[in-house]
Design a protein around this motif. Structure first.
Motif, PDB file in Angstrom:
ATOM      1  N   ASP A 158       3.444  -5.328  69.146  1.00 23.78           N
ATOM      2  CA  ASP A 158       3.648  -5.452  67.708  1.00 23.78           C
ATOM      3  C   ASP A 158       5.294  -5.831  67.239  1.00 23.78           C
ATOM      4  O   ASP A 158       5.340  -3.767  67.081  1.00 23.78           O
ATOM      5  N   VAL A 159       5.570  -6.741  67.059  1.00 22.80           N
ATOM      6  CA  VAL A 159       7.084  -6.189  66.584  1.00 22.80           C
ATOM      7  C   VAL A 159       7.091  -5.316  64.925  1.00 22.80           C
ATOM      8  O   VAL A 159       7.972  -4.447  64.917  1.00 22.80           O
ATOM      9  N   GLU A 160       6.503  -5.533  64.245  1.00 23.63           N
ATOM     10  CA  GLU A 160       6.467  -4.659  63.318  1.00 23.63           C
ATOM     11  C   GLU A 160       6.206  -3.783  63.198  1.00 23.63           C
ATOM     12  O   GLU A 160       6.867  -2.774  62.475  1.00 23.63           O
ATOM     13  N   GLU A 161       4.952  -2.869  64.213  1.00 27.65           N
ATOM     14  CA  GLU A 161       4.458  -1.500  64.517  1.00 27.65           C
ATOM     15  C   GLU A 161       5.662  -0.872  65.297  1.00 27.65           C
ATOM     16  O   GLU A 161       6.171   0.088  64.487  1.00 27.65           O
ATOM     17  N   ARG A 162       6.764  -1.770  66.046  1.00 25.01           N
ATOM     18  CA  ARG A 162       7.781  -1.207  66.245  1.00 25.01           C
ATOM     19  C   ARG A 162       9.322  -0.858  65.565  1.00 25.01           C
ATOM     20  O   ARG A 162       9.832   0.044  65.188  1.00 25.01           O
ATOM     21  N   ARG A 163       8.935  -1.566  64.310  1.00 28.57           N
ATOM     22  CA  ARG A 163       9.913  -1.692  63.463  1.00 28.57           C
ATOM     23  C   ARG A 163       9.711  -0.222  62.593  1.00 28.57           C
ATOM     24  O   ARG A 163      11.178   0.572  62.395  1.00 28.57           O
ATOM     25  N   LYS A 164       8.452  -0.401  62.852  1.00 29.48           N
ATOM     26  CA  LYS A 164       8.090   1.175  61.295  1.00 29.48           C
ATOM     27  C   LYS A 164       8.039   2.525  62.646  1.00 29.48           C
ATOM     28  O   LYS A 164       8.663   3.314  61.702  1.00 29.48           O
ATOM     29  N   GLN A 165       8.290   2.491  63.868  1.00 27.87           N
ATOM     30  CA  GLN A 165       8.026   3.570  64.468  1.00 27.87           C
ATOM     31  C   GLN A 165       9.717   4.147  64.578  1.00 27.87           C
ATOM     32  O   GLN A 165      10.207   4.989  64.863  1.00 27.87           O
ATOM     33  N   VAL A 166      10.463   2.762  65.114  1.00 32.79           N
ATOM     34  CA  VAL A 166      11.878   3.044  65.018  1.00 32.79           C
ATOM     35  C   VAL A 166      11.838   4.013  63.700  1.00 32.79           C
ATOM     36  O   VAL A 166      13.353   4.509  63.327  1.00 32.79           O
ATOM     37  N   GLU A 167      11.820   3.546  62.737  1.00 31.25           N
ATOM     38  CA  GLU A 167      12.664   3.741  61.324  1.00 31.25           C
ATOM     39  C   GLU A 167      11.906   5.612  61.010  1.00 31.25           C
ATOM     40  O   GLU A 167      13.323   5.879  60.819  1.00 31.25           O
ATOM     41  N   GLU A 168      11.379   5.784  61.537  1.00 39.99           N
ATOM     42  CA  GLU A 168      10.588   7.086  61.846  1.00 39.99           C
ATOM     43  C   GLU A 168      11.802   8.067  62.320  1.00 39.99           C
ATOM     44  O   GLU A 168      11.829   8.208  61.658  1.00 39.99           O
ATOM     45  N   CYS A 169      11.938   7.119  63.975  1.00 41.31           N
ATOM     46  CA  CYS A 169      12.743   7.860  65.033  1.00 41.31           C
ATOM     47  C   CYS A 169      14.202   8.509  64.164  1.00 41.31           C
ATOM     48  O   CYS A 169      15.331   8.951  63.974  1.00 41.31           O
ATOM     49  N   MET A 170      15.066   6.789  63.479  1.00 40.59           N
ATOM     50  CA  MET A 170      16.198   6.888  62.727  1.00 40.59           C
ATOM     51  C   MET A 170      16.143   7.823  61.367  1.00 40.59           C
ATOM     52  O   MET A 170      17.360   7.957  61.322  1.00 40.59           O
ATOM     53  N   ALA A 171      15.221   7.231  61.065  1.00 38.12           N
ATOM     54  CA  ALA A 171      15.347   8.965  59.812  1.00 38.12           C
ATOM     55  C   ALA A 171      15.483  10.146  59.999  1.00 38.12           C
ATOM     56  O   ALA A 171      16.203  10.850  59.770  1.00 38.12           O
ATOM     57  N   ARG A 172      15.159  10.177  61.283  1.00 36.50           N
ATOM     58  CA  ARG A 172      16.039  12.414  62.222  1.00 36.50           C
ATOM     59  C   ARG A 172      16.771  11.994  62.559  1.00 36.50           C
ATOM     60  O   ARG A 172      17.580  12.412  63.144  1.00 36.50           O
ATOM     61  N   LEU A 173      17.367  10.350  63.144  1.00 37.10           N
ATOM     62  CA  LEU A 173      19.195  10.519  63.384  1.00 37.10           C
ATOM     63  C   LEU A 173      19.495  10.477  62.334  1.00 37.10           C
ATOM     64  O   LEU A 173      21.438  11.311  62.722  1.00 37.10           O
ATOM     65  N   LEU A 174      19.754   9.304  61.529  1.00 37.26           N
ATOM     66  CA  LEU A 174      20.152   9.828  60.157  1.00 37.26           C
ATOM     67  C   LEU A 174      20.191  11.191  59.474  1.00 37.26           C
ATOM     68  O   LEU A 174      21.700  11.313  58.731  1.00 37.26           O
ATOM     69  N   ALA A 175      19.410  11.740  59.769  1.00 36.37           N
ATOM     70  CA  ALA A 175      19.559  12.861  58.732  1.00 36.37           C
ATOM     71  C   ALA A 175      20.285  14.304  60.012  1.00 36.37           C
ATOM     72  O   ALA A 175      21.731  14.590  59.125  1.00 36.37           O
TER      73      ALA A 175
END
Lengths: 340, 340
Positions: B169-186
């Motif tokens: 599911d593309v929306e679920e994928r986007r949501k989980q990617v956002e969580e991962c990228m929050a770690r990367l941006l931090a």
């Protein structure tokens, strides 16, 4: 002295002692032409030369490239391509070069391709129970007659009981092999010729009906054969890796380590590899993530020996194998029979 | 004109139209340096050159050999080795030769190996959720400081959300990617530098936090990605085989055919390949046995296009790929980045 710590990883390691013991054990059981070693297992003319030095001058191949490479290496006294080809011209060129090449045929078309390609000798490949190549046993005589009528020398029959290699109980395995070989011998009665070729590492000792055994895995052995308790061969091949990353235990998640051995250096058709002293989590293209037990047993930069689940396709991914005695590198064996 | 009927099988075929459309689609979505194509997917400098012609001068590599080969091919403007190495001397030699090489580091030891090996530039590899390489996000700043103190240029961060590529599911994928990228941006806030590198084919459109995407599979695509309905890329790679044996239906057993494409020409980690118009029974080293439906749809000598379950490790088994337009062979692409 070069040691495994000097090698670029991933790298294939062959334990020299285990290899030498495997070769000696098989040659004692099936001396000389009783064994027709299958080079597909190692794709390496240097290793084939060790088999020749152990007394075996006849070889089995699975691909045209293997036939060409063996002939070019001077190991072409008697090469059996135990496989069907519909374009045999490259085999004919090997015959022209002075090597002896025998091809498997199982149809009118493969007879025609042998004739057209310049192959002079064939065996009739008979289906003995594995649903793959091979004619029906009752059709073997007709194909032999056709081949002879087309001018080919028919040397006999072959039939591979590949589905029986891993039958765990040796008596059950012997019984099922006997049924398969009854089909092959019935075909042989119609075909004639000197050769009755069959078998593999799993059935080398119980197949007493074939007069030559096409075993290959015995030299380096396979994890899967570990289930076959009566086989006397040792696992000789590992994939050396370097531990390139570790992550300590945290928040209830156990620590893990990553070794630079992955999908592209491992045959994966039998599943994940094994890392001794740990539990494998998953493989990526160039990584295996695993949980060392205990975590502290592994340090960044360590070398780790990974056991592939299937040796043959693992080797096909590498350019060379290193012969080792403990951590000492004592030889390099190019994997020179890759490709087609 | 050479056609697929002239090729030795097994042979890799790339559908030129599908490849060109895949390249164009991705370059429109992520032009120039927004895409850092990952060469591990195809291990082919000729294909990388097509990606460069589509506007991408920066590349991602997984192995030292890939870095060396890309530099030697004149494609070394900006190569990121998105992987850890504990002996970077060969990378240093590539830098000496004039190429730009940036290595990933995730530990004090990998910082030291970069310095010792002559690598000048690094990114900090951050664990964003896939249990593989990468430091904890909170440790990234410390490693960047250490690297700078040792004289290295720290260009930024990378983090691979590989576990999310196949979230259907593309929306679920986007949501989980956002969580991962929050770690990367931090981590990036602590590290600094221009590069925030992440992503892959499955997340190229939804990962709007990274400023460059390391996609590779999009060019040839994978069967597994077929489950991700929103991806606009076409499967472009097949393995061409020859039907070398057929056995007609008999005694209640359906007929089967054998194509000369097996374990040694297929990446098997995702399971058996698919043969359109039939059901695959099993693979052997050099064979796939399958049941054509109907049996009469296949004839001995036919060419068959087999769909591998996983493209990347399939390519690693071959010496070359053939670019085709229908049955016409219009180009040869050497797989020249194999090995390590």
């Amino acid at each position: 002295m070069t040691t495994i710590h000097d090698l670029q990883t991933p790298a294939l390691l062959i334990d020299r002692g285990a290899l030498e013991r495997n070769l000696a054990t098989m040659s004692a059981a099936l001396p000389g032409v009783r064994l027709r070693p299958h080079v597909k297992a190692h794709k390496c003319t240097a290793l084939a030369r060790m088999q020749a030095q152990a007394g075996h001058a006849t070889f089995t191949c699975a691909t045209i490239r293997e036939v060409e490479g063996m002939a070019a290496a001077g190991l072409g006294d008697d090469l059996l391509l135990a496989n069907e080809v519909l374009d045999a011209r490259r085999l004919g060129a090997v015959v022209e070069s002075g090597a002896r090449v025998t091809a498997a045929i199982d149809s009118e078309e493969t007879v025609a391709s042998a004739v057209d390609g310049g192959v002079l000798e064939v065996v009739v490949d008979v289906n003995v129970g594995l649903p793959r190549c091979g004619c029906a046993p009752a059709d073997a005589g007709r194909l032999a007659d056709l081949a002879r009528a087309r001018g080919l020398e028919v040397r006999g029959v072959m039939g591979y009981e590949g589905h029986l290699m891993l039958v765990a109980d040796v008596e059950e395995r012997r019984k099922q092999v006997e049924e398969c070989m009854a089909r092959l011998l019935a075909a042989h009665a119609d075909v004639g010729g000197d050769i009755v070729s069959a078998g593999g590492t799993g059935t080398y000792a119980v197949n007493t009906w074939a007069n030559e055994i096409q075993a290959g895995s015995y030299a380096l052995m396979d994890t899967a054969y570990g289930a076959v308790a009566d086989l006397p061969f040792e696992q000789a091949l590992t994939v050396l890796g370097t531990v390139i990353s570790t992550t300590g235990p945290a928040e209830g998640i156990p620590g893990w380590a990553v070794v630079d051995v992955g999908l592209k250096s491992l045959g994966m058709d039998h599943g994940n590899p094994t890392v001794p002293g740990g539990v494998v989590w998953f493989c990526s293209d160039e990584h295996t993530t695993w949980q060392p037990e205990p975590f502290e047993s592994v340090r960044l930069g360590d070398r780790a020996r990974v056991l592939p689940a299937h040796v043959d396709p693992t080797i096909a991914l590498h350019e060379r194998m290193w012969l080792v005695d403990g951590d000492d590198v004592v030889g390099e064996l190019p994997v020179d029979l890759r490709g087609w």
